[in-house]
Write an enzyme that holds these catalytic residues in place. Structure first.
Site, PDB file in Angstrom:
ATOM      1  N   GLU A 294      -0.109   9.849  -5.036  1.00 39.20           N
ATOM      2  CA  GLU A 294      -1.122   8.821  -5.293  1.00 39.20           C
ATOM      3  C   GLU A 294      -2.448   9.440  -5.736  1.00 39.20           C
ATOM      4  O   GLU A 294      -3.471   8.767  -5.764  1.00 39.20           O
ATOM      5  CB  GLU A 294      -1.319   7.948  -4.050  1.00 39.20           C
ATOM      6  CG  GLU A 294      -0.073   7.140  -3.719  1.00 39.20           C
ATOM      7  CD  GLU A 294      -0.286   6.105  -2.632  1.00 39.20           C
ATOM      8  OE1 GLU A 294      -1.419   5.949  -2.137  1.00 39.20           O
ATOM      9  OE2 GLU A 294       0.705   5.449  -2.264  1.00 39.20           O
TER      10      GLU A 294
ATOM     11  N   LYS B 122       1.866  -6.235   0.252  1.00 40.82           N
ATOM     12  CA  LYS B 122       2.412  -5.631  -0.968  1.00 40.82           C
ATOM     13  C   LYS B 122       3.368  -6.626  -1.618  1.00 40.82           C
ATOM     14  O   LYS B 122       4.430  -6.923  -1.055  1.00 40.82           O
ATOM     15  CB  LYS B 122       3.203  -4.369  -0.610  1.00 40.82           C
ATOM     16  CG  LYS B 122       2.361  -3.198  -0.095  1.00 40.82           C
ATOM     17  CD  LYS B 122       3.278  -2.121   0.473  1.00 40.82           C
ATOM     18  CE  LYS B 122       2.570  -0.789   0.656  1.00 40.82           C
ATOM     19  NZ  LYS B 122       3.403   0.167   1.420  1.00 40.82           N
TER      20      LYS B 122
END
Ligand code: PGA
Ligand code: ZN
Length: 432
Positions: A206, A338
């Site tokens: 990430e 999410k």
């Protein structure tokens, strides 16, 4: 408003931030409006998540999405033709029923979530307003408090350290723009420290620095040092937030910390995190224990939920019923949201609303596999989630999202309300 009935649904294969195939969907309405979205992909996934349909086999590591793209262009396109894109609930119900499984594994969570998000974009376009405004429907919304990774770990860094995300949040910042500026200083300072120590080895999945540390604590010490070197008061202006992602190394009450060569039971795991809460300016901890350890979540929340936000990610997998159950048990103080864990916009929103009803903090989150798609930013603002988690402060699949949120704050001008510290979920206590 122009005709919002669906004229066409077109799926295609595109590529994500790990260079893996993923599904992009274009939805065209009869009135001419177009919506587009791309499915993200997790690496440290909860077992209760909607399942992506992948082709398997040797090609592209088995990650290809030919079958999911075919599902979009075949069954899904046929089922949605002529349906009203402005009625998101019905659209999502049609896809859930068409798939017919409990985990969306037949048509693919990737096929369904990309279509669901593309339909939402098309409806907003037909409405002639930005997506966040379309979702806000005239209600007041806040610009979310960002949660930003400095060091990557866990499944995103070949298990180099056990803990997955070492992040910062800026509860002392007055605006989203200032929170980004402060985080940029911390990220730069952390990079300088790593370089000077001869530990700068690129970045994890990430975009946080690769965690070349001897222990989880060394990562925490380095983060505290970076906050100080950047000139901030740790805890007040800039605080630490962790995603333990404990399901990755814990099961049935046993946690194996590979790096520290330790085996802990749930009690010892909670005690270790408790010591970290004493020693470091930590204000938020995600998945402190494994997804199968509801009692551990409750025990951790009872012990520490008054002093840090306790987020369920793999524990909740963006499922409203699980959030309501945990609220009854006092087993968390916040929920990670999410869209691809749930699989549709409707179910994602239901989980977020369940979190709000429980007075939980709500954090809309990206996945470790991302793209230029910035839909989650519009969800975080339009649904007034209060918090946004996107990964680090580098790599454009991350920066595209931070930058889009910056533009919304600018657009709102003096009407912009930054959610700030008050957005944190702290177990019903005062949130200041
Ligand atoms: P994932 O990681 O996207 O790999 O699941 C993100 C998280 O655990 O929050
Ligand atoms: Zn997580």
């Amino acid at each position: 408003m122009a005709d919002t009935r669906i004229a066409g649904v077109l799926g295609r294969r595109v590529w994500d931030s790990r260079g893996r195939p993923t599904v992009e969907v274009d939805v065209t309405l009869r009135g001419g409006a177009i919506g587009r979205a791309i499915a993200p992909a997790g690496a440290s996934m909860g077992s209760g998540e909607a399942v992506d349909l992948r082709d398997g086999g040797a090609a592209l590591g088995g990650y290809d999405v030919g079958r999911a793209v075919n599902a979009v262009n075949g069954e899904i396109a046929a089922a949605l033709a002529g349906k009203d894109a402005a009625d998101q609930t019905s659209i999502d119900q049609i896809m859930i029923a068409l798939d017919g499984t409990t985990n969306k594994g037949r048509l693919g969570g990737n096929a369904i979530v990309a279509t669901s998000m593309a339909v939402l974009h098309a409806a907003a376009a037909a409405n002639g307003v930005p997506l966040w405004q379309h979702l806000a429907r005239g209600r007041n919304v806040r610009i979310p408090l960002p949660e930003i990774q400095i060091f990557g770990g866990g499944a995103h860094a070949a298990r180099r350290v056990d803990i997955q995300d070492f992040m910062v949040m800026c509860p002392g910042a007055a605006s989203f723009a200032q929170a980004l500026e402060w985080t940029a200083e911390v990220y730069l300072a952390a990079g300088r420290i790593m370089k000077q120590a001869g530990k700068l080895q690129g970045v994890a999945d990430e975009g946080g620095y690769w965690p070349a540390f001897k222990s989880n604590e060394e990562a925490l010490d380095t983060l505290v040092e970076a906050i100080a070197k950047a000139g901030f008061k740790a805890g007040e202006q800039v605080a630490i937030s962790l995603d333990v992602a404990a399901s990755e190394f814990g099961k049935a009450g046993t946690y194996t910390l590979a790096l520290d060569n330790r085996r802990l039971d749930t009690g010892a795991m909670i005690a270790m995190l408790g010591r970290w809460l004493e020693a470091y300016p930590i204000i938020s901890i995600e998945d402190p224990v494994a997804e199968d350890d509801a009692a551990g979540f409750a025990a951790f929340t009872k012990a520490y939920g008054h002093r840090c936000q306790v987020i369920g990610d793999d524990f909740f997998v963006t499922d409203a019923a699980r959030v309501r159950e945990a609220a009854r048990q006092g087993a968390a103080t916040a929920v990670l949201i999410k869209p691809n864990q749930a699989g549709t916009i409707t179910e994602t929103q239901a989980a977020l609303e369940a979190g709000k009803a429980a007075k939980f903090g709500t954090i809309v989150s990206a996945r470790s596999g991302e793209t230029e798609d910035v839909t989650i930013v519009y969800l975080a603002v339009g649904w007034d989630a209060g918090q946004l988690k996107v990964g680090s402060f580098s790599r454009s699949e991350r920066m595209a999202k931070w930058n889009e949120c910056l533009r919304i704050e600018e657009l709102l001008g003096k009407d912009a309300v930054f959610a700030g510290r008050a957005a944190l979920g702290f177990s019903g206590q005062s949130q200041t």
